[in-house]
Design an enzyme around this catalytic site. Structure first.
Site, PDB file in Angstrom:
ATOM      1  N   CYS A  10       0.838  -1.207   0.000  1.00  0.00           N
ATOM      2  CA  CYS A  10       0.000   0.000   0.000  1.00  0.00           C
ATOM      3  C   CYS A  10       0.869   1.252   0.000  1.00  0.00           C
ATOM      4  O   CYS A  10       0.467   2.297  -0.509  1.00  0.00           O
ATOM      5  CB  CYS A  10      -0.924  -0.002   1.208  1.00  0.00           C
ATOM      6  SG  CYS A  10      -2.239  -1.223   1.076  1.00  0.00           S
ATOM      7  N   CYS A  50      12.737   5.643  -7.842  1.00  0.00           N
ATOM      8  CA  CYS A  50      11.286   5.485  -7.647  1.00  0.00           C
ATOM      9  C   CYS A  50      10.949   6.118  -6.292  1.00  0.00           C
ATOM     10  O   CYS A  50      11.734   6.920  -5.774  1.00  0.00           O
ATOM     11  CB  CYS A  50      10.846   4.024  -7.737  1.00  0.00           C
ATOM     12  SG  CYS A  50      11.427   3.021  -6.376  1.00  0.00           S
TER      13      CYS A  50
END
Ligand SMILES: [Zn+2]
Length: 388
Positions: free
Chosen positions: A196, A345
């Protein structure tokens, strides 16, 4: 059949009769069910998105003892969904913050705090005194650990998980139905299913799934027999649809099947492929501060931001070329193999996959992974950027 034995039941006080009146009015619960709730000991693994509604509703319902296991501290990014914690709890241990809310809601509840990660070393010790375990973890290694410990100790495991807009829930209870391994014999390769914290989650979703888990816990205690044993409930909050799958017990299950091969807790990091394979070529990493120093020295370095466009809209990495992970192989010619390339990222996980994918595609240049990703850059180098 309730899992709480008769001999542990005690009378309700007049205060308790007043507090739990709406339960007492339900014939399915009644005085007997409420006494069983009072006697029950439930262990919550995690006080995050799922653990928050679990803890609050089980405390409100009058569960006598709640154990809470969590090693984390409250962060601002938790508050979008973990409603047991408040803004003033930021940086406090989650178990301390959760205990205060539980006690505030219902002082009758005995709270046992375990400010630690659940591990193969401590799982039996922590779980053995509880009647029911509710799994609110967000990672595969703990999920398999909880499953195996519950199977080996004969405890019901009330399971829930959430990702983006989708959630699932079930009750795993070896001997009465399938276990988590019957459903998922092996974990997905590490990194294939984002967490998540990388993929996002709609804030109310764990509220819905955690509340479903709380309902299942209560029914196990009061003796409801229409629960989720042998059923996997799937919920999509975006389309607002529920589906359900029948789950069968797998007789070849390595832990609850006919000829089990697992008789004790194992190394779950290794089982989930999280330990470094020494045969594999190591990935070169660079810290945010090292990258800053090399850029400041005027060295020519290529920066590739592997995040998706909607994530770059949150915060851009300065001077990076954007090539989302899924497009890398197709756009390999846009990367110059004669100079060092740093892959970026959010937290330095997907960029490892970017490097592996390019290696497999035959890219020959030197590739470095920005350790802890853009969040490290925002933390250590450019504090004007947000972390998310
Ligand atoms: Zn099984």
């Amino acid at each position: 059949m309730s899992i709480i034995p008769e001999e542990r039941l005690n009378d309700l006080t007049n205060d308790e009769i007043g507090r739990y009146s709406r339960h007492l009015l339900l014939p399915e619960i009644g005085v007997d069910g409420q006494k069983r709730l009072k006697a029950a000991k439930v262990l919550l693994i995690g006080t995050g998105g799922l653990g928050a509604p679990l803890a609050l509703y089980l405390a409100a319902a009058g569960v006598g003892t709640l154990g809470i296991v969590d090693f984390d501290v409250v962060e601002a990014s938790n508050l979008q969904r973990q409603i047991i914690h408040s803004t003033r709890d930021i940086d406090r241990p989650k178990v301390a913050s959760a205990r205060d809310k539980i006690k505030g809601l219902n002082p009758n509840v005995t709270v046992k705090e375990y400010n630690t990660a659940l591990t193969s070393e401590n799982a039996f010790d922590i779980i053995k005194d509880y009647d029911i375990v509710a799994d609110g973890t967000d990672n595969y290694q703990t999920r398999y650990l909880v499953n195996d410990a519950c199977v080996l100790l004969g405890k019901p495991n009330v399971y829930g998980s959430v990702f983006q807009f989708e959630g699932q829930a079930s009750v795993f209870y070896a001997g009465k139905g399938p276990c988590y391994r019957c459903l998922y014999p092996s974990p997905p390769p590490p990194g294939l299913v984002p967490s998540c914290s990388e993929g996002g989650v709609m804030g109310v979703l764990p509220g819905i799934v955690g509340t479903i888990q709380a309902a299942e816990v209560i029914k196990l205690i009061v003796g409801g027999d229409k629960g989720l044993i042998g059923r996997l409930l799937l919920f999509d909050a975006w389309t607002m649809k529920f589906r359900e799958l029948k789950l069968a017990h797998d007789e070849n299950c390595p832990i609850c099947g006919k000829n089990p091969t697992i008789h004790e807790l194992i190394d779950y990091e290794q089982f989930c492929g999280l330990k470094k394979n020494t045969a594999e070529k190591p990935i070169e990493t660079i810290t945010a501060l090292e990258l800053k120093a090399r850029l400041d020295s005027g060295e020519k370095i290529q920066l590739i931001d592997t995040r998706e466009p909607h994530e770059r809209a949150i915060v851009k990495f300065p001077n990076a070329k954007a090539i989302p992970l899924g497009q890398l192989e197709r756009r390999i010619d846009e990367i110059d193999p004669t100079i060092d390339t740093v892959f970026i990222c959010k937290i330095g996980q997907r960029s490892i996959f970017a490097i592996k994918a390019l290696e497999e595609a035959g890219y020959k240049g030197r590739m470095l992974n920005l350790q802890d990703g853009l969040n490290a850059w925002a933390r250590d180098v450019d504090k004007s950027l947000p972390q998310y």
